[in-house]
Design a protein around this motif. Structure first.
Motif, mmCIF file in Angstrom:
data_model
loop_
_atom_site.group_PDB
_atom_site.id
_atom_site.type_symbol
_atom_site.label_atom_id
_atom_site.label_comp_id
_atom_site.label_asym_id
_atom_site.label_seq_id
_atom_site.Cartn_x
_atom_site.Cartn_y
_atom_site.Cartn_z
ATOM 1 N N ASP A 114 6.830 20.493 13.516
ATOM 2 C CA ASP A 114 7.788 21.310 12.775
ATOM 3 C C ASP A 114 7.043 22.397 12.016
ATOM 4 N N ASP A 115 7.515 23.633 12.117
ATOM 5 C CA ASP A 115 6.840 24.736 11.424
ATOM 6 C C ASP A 115 7.419 24.989 10.024
ATOM 7 N N ASN A 116 8.247 24.067 9.560
ATOM 8 C CA ASN A 116 8.854 24.210 8.232
ATOM 9 C C ASN A 116 8.125 23.378 7.194
ATOM 10 N N HIS A 117 8.212 23.785 5.965
ATOM 11 C CA HIS A 117 7.686 22.993 4.862
ATOM 12 C C HIS A 117 8.654 21.842 4.587
ATOM 13 N N LYS A 118 8.216 20.890 3.802
ATOM 14 C CA LYS A 118 9.041 19.714 3.503
ATOM 15 C C LYS A 118 9.141 19.514 1.993
ATOM 16 N N PRO A 119 9.863 20.381 1.319
ATOM 17 C CA PRO A 119 10.005 20.201 -0.125
ATOM 18 C C PRO A 119 10.730 18.887 -0.429
ATOM 19 N N GLU A 120 10.315 18.246 -1.504
ATOM 20 C CA GLU A 120 10.939 16.985 -1.896
ATOM 21 C C GLU A 120 11.321 17.045 -3.371
ATOM 22 N N LEU A 121 12.296 16.258 -3.720
ATOM 23 C CA LEU A 121 12.752 16.195 -5.102
ATOM 24 C C LEU A 121 13.106 14.753 -5.414
ATOM 25 N N ALA A 122 12.629 14.281 -6.540
ATOM 26 C CA ALA A 122 13.016 12.955 -7.017
ATOM 27 C C ALA A 122 13.946 13.160 -8.211
ATOM 28 N N CYS A 123 15.082 12.538 -8.162
ATOM 29 C CA CYS A 123 16.058 12.678 -9.235
ATOM 30 C C CYS A 123 16.498 11.285 -9.674
ATOM 31 N N ALA A 124 16.132 10.923 -10.890
ATOM 32 C CA ALA A 124 16.507 9.606 -11.406
ATOM 33 C C ALA A 124 17.983 9.596 -11.773
ATOM 34 N N VAL A 125 18.688 8.579 -11.332
ATOM 35 C CA VAL A 125 20.099 8.448 -11.680
ATOM 36 C C VAL A 125 20.296 7.414 -12.792
ATOM 37 N N THR A 126 19.226 6.729 -13.152
ATOM 38 C CA THR A 126 19.224 5.818 -14.288
ATOM 39 C C THR A 126 17.941 6.071 -15.078
ATOM 40 N N PRO A 145 2.519 20.588 3.576
ATOM 41 C CA PRO A 145 2.071 21.977 3.376
ATOM 42 C C PRO A 145 3.214 22.885 2.957
ATOM 43 N N ASP A 146 2.846 24.017 2.364
ATOM 44 C CA ASP A 146 3.871 25.009 2.055
ATOM 45 C C ASP A 146 4.313 25.694 3.346
ATOM 46 N N LYS A 147 5.286 26.575 3.258
ATOM 47 C CA LYS A 147 5.892 27.190 4.442
ATOM 48 C C LYS A 147 4.877 27.914 5.320
ATOM 49 N N SER A 148 3.986 28.713 4.718
ATOM 50 C CA SER A 148 3.044 29.489 5.535
ATOM 51 C C SER A 148 2.005 28.589 6.201
ATOM 52 N N LEU A 149 1.515 27.573 5.488
ATOM 53 C CA LEU A 149 0.540 26.661 6.100
ATOM 54 C C LEU A 149 1.208 25.816 7.178
ATOM 55 N N ALA A 150 2.433 25.393 6.970
ATOM 56 C CA ALA A 150 3.156 24.615 7.985
ATOM 57 C C ALA A 150 3.277 25.409 9.275
ATOM 58 N N ALA A 151 3.563 26.693 9.174
ATOM 59 C CA ALA A 151 3.684 27.542 10.368
ATOM 60 C C ALA A 151 2.348 27.645 11.098
ATOM 61 N N LYS A 152 1.243 27.801 10.353
ATOM 62 C CA LYS A 152 -0.091 27.889 10.969
ATOM 63 C C LYS A 152 -0.479 26.579 11.641
ATOM 64 N N ALA A 176 0.843 -1.187 0.000
ATOM 65 C CA ALA A 176 0.000 0.000 0.000
ATOM 66 C C ALA A 176 0.882 1.241 0.000
ATOM 67 N N LEU A 177 0.406 2.251 -0.680
ATOM 68 C CA LEU A 177 1.121 3.520 -0.777
ATOM 69 C C LEU A 177 0.582 4.464 0.288
ATOM 70 N N SER A 178 1.439 4.962 1.130
ATOM 71 C CA SER A 178 0.977 5.917 2.143
ATOM 72 C C SER A 178 0.723 7.267 1.491
ATOM 73 N N ILE A 179 -0.241 7.969 2.033
ATOM 74 C CA ILE A 179 -0.562 9.307 1.531
ATOM 75 C C ILE A 179 0.077 10.321 2.466
ATOM 76 N N GLN A 180 0.883 11.183 1.918
ATOM 77 C CA GLN A 180 1.531 12.215 2.701
ATOM 78 C C GLN A 180 1.169 13.569 2.121
ATOM 79 N N ALA A 181 0.881 14.496 3.003
ATOM 80 C CA ALA A 181 0.587 15.858 2.578
ATOM 81 C C ALA A 181 1.650 16.764 3.173
#
Length: 70
Positions: A26-38, A8-15, A1-6
């Protein structure tokens, strides 16, 4: 099963943190990046859009998150 993660952006995270420190420690946002190496093919194994739409229409909680017009 795939977990669902939300994430928020920086301002919503702080609120969210200000209102509920237990669930949003944590009052910070959690930006993510996927980078394929192959070589990589995205969206591999996802259900067809028509099937996803039918499922969303059957689950009130998903309709509430996504909206009726989705």
């Amino acid at each position: 099963a795939l977990s669902i993660q939300a994430h928020p952006d920086k301002s919503l995270a702080a609120k969210l943190h200000a209102n509920d420190k237990k669930n949003y420690p944590d009052d910070n946002h959690k930006p993510e990046l996927a980078c394929a190496v192959t070589e990589f093919q995205g969206l591999c194994g996802f259900r067809p859009l028509s099937e996803l739409k039918a499922h969303v229409q059957q689950v009130p909680e998903l309709r509430g998150l996504i909206g009726e017009e989705a």
